[in-house]
Design a protein around this motif. Structure first.
Motif, mmCIF file in Angstrom:
data_model
loop_
_atom_site.group_PDB
_atom_site.id
_atom_site.type_symbol
_atom_site.label_atom_id
_atom_site.label_comp_id
_atom_site.label_asym_id
_atom_site.label_seq_id
_atom_site.Cartn_x
_atom_site.Cartn_y
_atom_site.Cartn_z
ATOM 1 N N ARG A 168 0.819 -1.203 0.000
ATOM 2 C CA ARG A 168 0.000 0.000 0.000
ATOM 3 C C ARG A 168 0.853 1.254 0.000
ATOM 4 O O ARG A 168 0.511 2.252 -0.653
ATOM 5 C CB ARG A 168 -0.918 0.020 1.227
ATOM 6 C CG ARG A 168 -2.038 -1.005 1.109
ATOM 7 C CD ARG A 168 -2.831 -1.079 2.383
ATOM 8 N NE ARG A 168 -3.656 0.096 2.572
ATOM 9 C CZ ARG A 168 -4.350 0.315 3.684
ATOM 10 N NH1 ARG A 168 -4.287 -0.549 4.695
ATOM 11 N NH2 ARG A 168 -5.096 1.391 3.784
ATOM 12 N N ILE A 169 1.941 1.240 0.708
ATOM 13 C CA ILE A 169 2.826 2.399 0.725
ATOM 14 C C ILE A 169 3.301 2.731 -0.684
ATOM 15 O O ILE A 169 3.265 3.889 -1.117
ATOM 16 C CB ILE A 169 4.038 2.137 1.655
ATOM 17 C CG1 ILE A 169 3.585 2.153 3.111
ATOM 18 C CG2 ILE A 169 5.127 3.177 1.420
ATOM 19 C CD1 ILE A 169 4.645 1.677 4.087
ATOM 20 N N TYR A 172 0.282 3.988 -2.830
ATOM 21 C CA TYR A 172 -0.084 5.357 -2.475
ATOM 22 C C TYR A 172 0.939 6.336 -3.026
ATOM 23 O O TYR A 172 0.599 7.439 -3.460
ATOM 24 C CB TYR A 172 -0.192 5.512 -0.954
ATOM 25 C CG TYR A 172 -1.395 4.817 -0.337
ATOM 26 C CD1 TYR A 172 -2.598 4.691 -1.027
ATOM 27 C CD2 TYR A 172 -1.329 4.309 0.963
ATOM 28 C CE1 TYR A 172 -3.689 4.063 -0.453
ATOM 29 C CE2 TYR A 172 -2.423 3.689 1.559
ATOM 30 C CZ TYR A 172 -3.605 3.566 0.838
ATOM 31 O OH TYR A 172 -4.688 2.948 1.410
ATOM 32 N N ALA A 173 2.204 5.927 -3.014
ATOM 33 C CA ALA A 173 3.253 6.799 -3.552
ATOM 34 C C ALA A 173 3.062 6.995 -5.054
ATOM 35 O O ALA A 173 3.139 8.115 -5.572
ATOM 36 C CB ALA A 173 4.626 6.207 -3.252
ATOM 37 N N ARG A 175 0.331 6.728 -6.776
ATOM 38 C CA ARG A 175 -0.844 7.564 -6.962
ATOM 39 C C ARG A 175 -0.507 9.028 -6.697
ATOM 40 O O ARG A 175 -0.840 9.919 -7.484
ATOM 41 C CB ARG A 175 -1.933 7.115 -5.987
ATOM 42 C CG ARG A 175 -3.231 7.866 -6.103
ATOM 43 C CD ARG A 175 -4.111 7.701 -4.870
ATOM 44 N NE ARG A 175 -4.587 6.340 -4.692
ATOM 45 C CZ ARG A 175 -5.484 5.993 -3.756
ATOM 46 N NH1 ARG A 175 -5.988 6.905 -2.940
ATOM 47 N NH2 ARG A 175 -5.850 4.742 -3.618
ATOM 48 N N GLY A 176 0.189 9.263 -5.610
ATOM 49 C CA GLY A 176 0.516 10.626 -5.220
ATOM 50 C C GLY A 176 1.409 11.325 -6.226
ATOM 51 O O GLY A 176 1.202 12.493 -6.555
ATOM 52 N N TYR B 172 1.783 10.739 1.121
ATOM 53 C CA TYR B 172 1.032 10.013 0.105
ATOM 54 C C TYR B 172 0.157 8.947 0.749
ATOM 55 O O TYR B 172 -0.965 8.684 0.323
ATOM 56 C CB TYR B 172 1.986 9.365 -0.910
ATOM 57 C CG TYR B 172 2.681 10.338 -1.830
ATOM 58 C CD1 TYR B 172 2.075 11.534 -2.221
ATOM 59 C CD2 TYR B 172 3.955 10.061 -2.344
ATOM 60 C CE1 TYR B 172 2.719 12.427 -3.080
ATOM 61 C CE2 TYR B 172 4.596 10.927 -3.218
ATOM 62 C CZ TYR B 172 3.979 12.124 -3.569
ATOM 63 O OH TYR B 172 4.601 12.992 -4.420
ATOM 64 N N ARG B 175 -2.860 10.642 2.312
ATOM 65 C CA ARG B 175 -3.776 11.004 1.240
ATOM 66 C C ARG B 175 -4.524 9.768 0.729
ATOM 67 O O ARG B 175 -5.750 9.781 0.576
ATOM 68 C CB ARG B 175 -2.981 11.629 0.091
ATOM 69 C CG ARG B 175 -3.821 12.097 -1.058
ATOM 70 C CD ARG B 175 -3.008 12.305 -2.327
ATOM 71 N NE ARG B 175 -2.026 13.381 -2.191
ATOM 72 C CZ ARG B 175 -1.287 13.826 -3.219
ATOM 73 N NH1 ARG B 175 -1.409 13.288 -4.434
ATOM 74 N NH2 ARG B 175 -0.406 14.786 -3.032
ATOM 75 N N GLY B 176 -3.780 8.713 0.527
ATOM 76 C CA GLY B 176 -4.377 7.502 -0.032
ATOM 77 C C GLY B 176 -5.399 6.875 0.897
ATOM 78 O O GLY B 176 -6.476 6.446 0.469
ATOM 79 N N ILE B 177 -5.061 6.840 2.174
ATOM 80 C CA ILE B 177 -5.992 6.231 3.135
ATOM 81 C C ILE B 177 -7.289 7.028 3.193
ATOM 82 O O ILE B 177 -8.391 6.469 3.138
ATOM 83 C CB ILE B 177 -5.348 6.129 4.538
ATOM 84 C CG1 ILE B 177 -4.296 5.018 4.538
ATOM 85 C CG2 ILE B 177 -6.410 5.869 5.609
ATOM 86 C CD1 ILE B 177 -3.444 4.953 5.800
#
Lengths: 210, 210, 210, 210
Positions: A168-169, A172-173, A175-176, B172, B175-177
DNA sequence: TATGAATGAGCTTTCATTCAT
DNA sequence: CATGAATGAAAGCTCATTCAT
């Protein structure tokens, strides 16, 4: 959707696809204006509706097209026999940023669609979206699965939950980073790729030193 | 903006604020409909415009209100003398998730606004948005700055760039969560908080073992 | 359809209804323009959609309204105990032409709808249209039924089939007369009524001399 | 209109004419779509405009063609020396229903055009329409005229007005019967003809017994 | 002769905003 | 303070018509 679209010369097809991807990726389905798309694509209003029937039809088409294209790229660049988690990520990153060379807004559009609120009018792409999710998941499952096999069972300090966190990290990165560059008129794909790879390497380094 | 708004009983104020936050956070400024906001708040169309003058006025108000409220919370919960990077993050997370208890959509709305494409019509909140960014940045600078002081100069293998990476990874993730839970009808704030803290701890553990 | 429509003052309601009836009756559903309706009714474009939601919604409303109104009028003016076929026709004609005084285009609109081609988009009013047909049929059945009872069974030179013919002749005449006057800017309702009554009397005279 | 149209093989000419007649008769000028006509005729969009220049041009052509064809048929089947009003009607009915065998929608189209609301854009066919009306009138005048001569002058209880009524009754019946069958996918021409003849005979029987 | 991709004016519909009450 | 009827500019969409091939 009018299948004759594919009989247009490739350049025009891509011009239309990129225009739709750009406007939809930047403003989301609702605020995207068909006027802006046709202006960006240098075609008439009528033509867009001739081929795609409606705004949502246009969205559905580029969504479907993008999913197919991305799956193709991932299958080409991600080695299914690769057994290292981080190598799989790197290959996936390689594949995805390569897509941006031909369709600069495709990744923004596609990855964005996975977490953006989905209005009821987007019900039309639910199936397609889920197909994409499945393929996307399979990719990470490959990485995670192999990783799991790769490890000794007693080493349960790296539990499934922790793997999930790591995954997930990284997602999320990804995506960000994509989102952070959405505003740029001419986005520096190489730089974005470097940023993402840096994150991967950092996490990998953490793991190594553990 | 009509200052008489604050003379309404607190419950009605919050009902209106939450309605606006919910609709704006879920659908973005453009797709948010004033009709939906007034329906959610159980007030009349005219009243919204009576107090806020316009849609963008409503957006500006809740944006400004949210920033003030968040800064207040951060200042209350984040200890300025705290010198540990991860403790600062934990305190910030504590403050932010506490906000969600009274205004469940405020964080979605606010954090989302930082990376969402900003249409020209949102020029009105640029100043406010930048104020928020500044405060937000100061917070992380505090953490980073302290961290920097905290470390031995020769240990420059953990360069500024690496700190930046660590910071971006955490942001990130936050934000994602938030985004991942945007769809849920009744979001589980406790679970979201636990997820975020898990990420922080993972990164911290990495650092420790280094 | 927005029920608040009925809270408008009667004059405005009727202005809107008559505008819609006029334009729909004259040009049919498809060629009727919402622009022309709102101009005729002296209201804004938005208001029409505020109350009726769509063009087909407007059509459905005036259709339903017209059916209800006509059924009311027929029930008021047609004496259920009347046993003479031609007297029933005369009463029905009386009722219908009386409608035209308040809603000059209602009969054109309504009777026209029974034989005009019905596009698929008019599926919405099928039920309502059939309800109208039923009531309309019941009226003629009353006339025919009473007539049948009125006669001696051995007089089967005036068979059911012949009655049917007589009925169709009168209905076609009614339809034709209404249609012939559709173009006139200020239609002479009295003259139309006289024409129709003349046809009824002619058929009646035929019957008497038989 | 492009005269080369007549150089097409007869089958194609008729296919195009019938397609236009069908779509125009069913939906009226305004709702008729050129798309539907070319699809029904199995030709391309461009070809229709190549021959007829425009939608109204197509309409004008089939109108003119239909009028000519009908006049031809009427002149062939209606005996100018026939002196009986009802025999003339029967011959006219014979001629008209014979047309339907080759051009199943021509009569619908033509008779319909006489009472259907005529939008301003149909100004183009006013002249042609009036020519048709003239011929049509002449036919009935023949019948009426002969009838008048046929009768004893003192019998002026059957006044001109009464003749007019009789004539209108028959015409309205013809119109009504045609319209009643407009929806049927495969219309039973023989049955329609029988229905119309039954009406004529009924009126004739009335007259005889008088 | 024949095609259908392409156009754009015009139509339906939406929605932020105003204002009389 | 509060309402929601009313507005109209702008958005989505249609379709007769043109034109390169």
């Amino acid at each position: 959707m009018n299948e004759h679209f594919f009989e247009l010369k490739q350049e025009k097809q891509d011009r239309i696809i990129n225009a739709a991807l750009k406007v939809f990726a930047r403003y989301g389905y609702d605020h995207a204006g068909t006027d802006e798309i046709v202006k960006e694509a240098s075609i008439s209003k009528g033509l867009l509706f001739h081929y795609f029937g409606s705004k949502i039809g246009t969205y559905s088409f580029v969504y479907d097209y993008s999913v197919r294209y991305m799956v193709l790229q991932l299958n080409s660049y991600v080695n299914e026999t690769e057994t290292n988690y981080f190598r799989v990520w790197e290959q996936a990153i390689d594949a995805q940023f390569r897509i941006l060379e031909l369709y600069p807004y495709m990744l923004h559009f596609l990855v964005g669609s996975l977490w953006k609120p989905m209005g009821e009018e987007l019900e039309a792409i639910r199936e397609c979206r889920e197909r994409f999710l499945t393929v996307y998941e399979k990719l990470w499952q490959q990485a995670l699965g192999l990783k799991a096999e790769d490890e000794e069972p007693e080493e349960h300090n790296s539990s499934a939950k922790e793997e999930m966190d790591k995954d997930r990290i990284l997602r999320y990165a990804m995506r960000g980073i994509l989102e952070d560059h959405l505003f740029e008129e001419n986005m520096d794909i190489a730089e974005m790729k470097a940023e993402m790879l840096a994150v991967v390497q950092r996490i990998e380094n953490y793991e190594k030193t553990k």
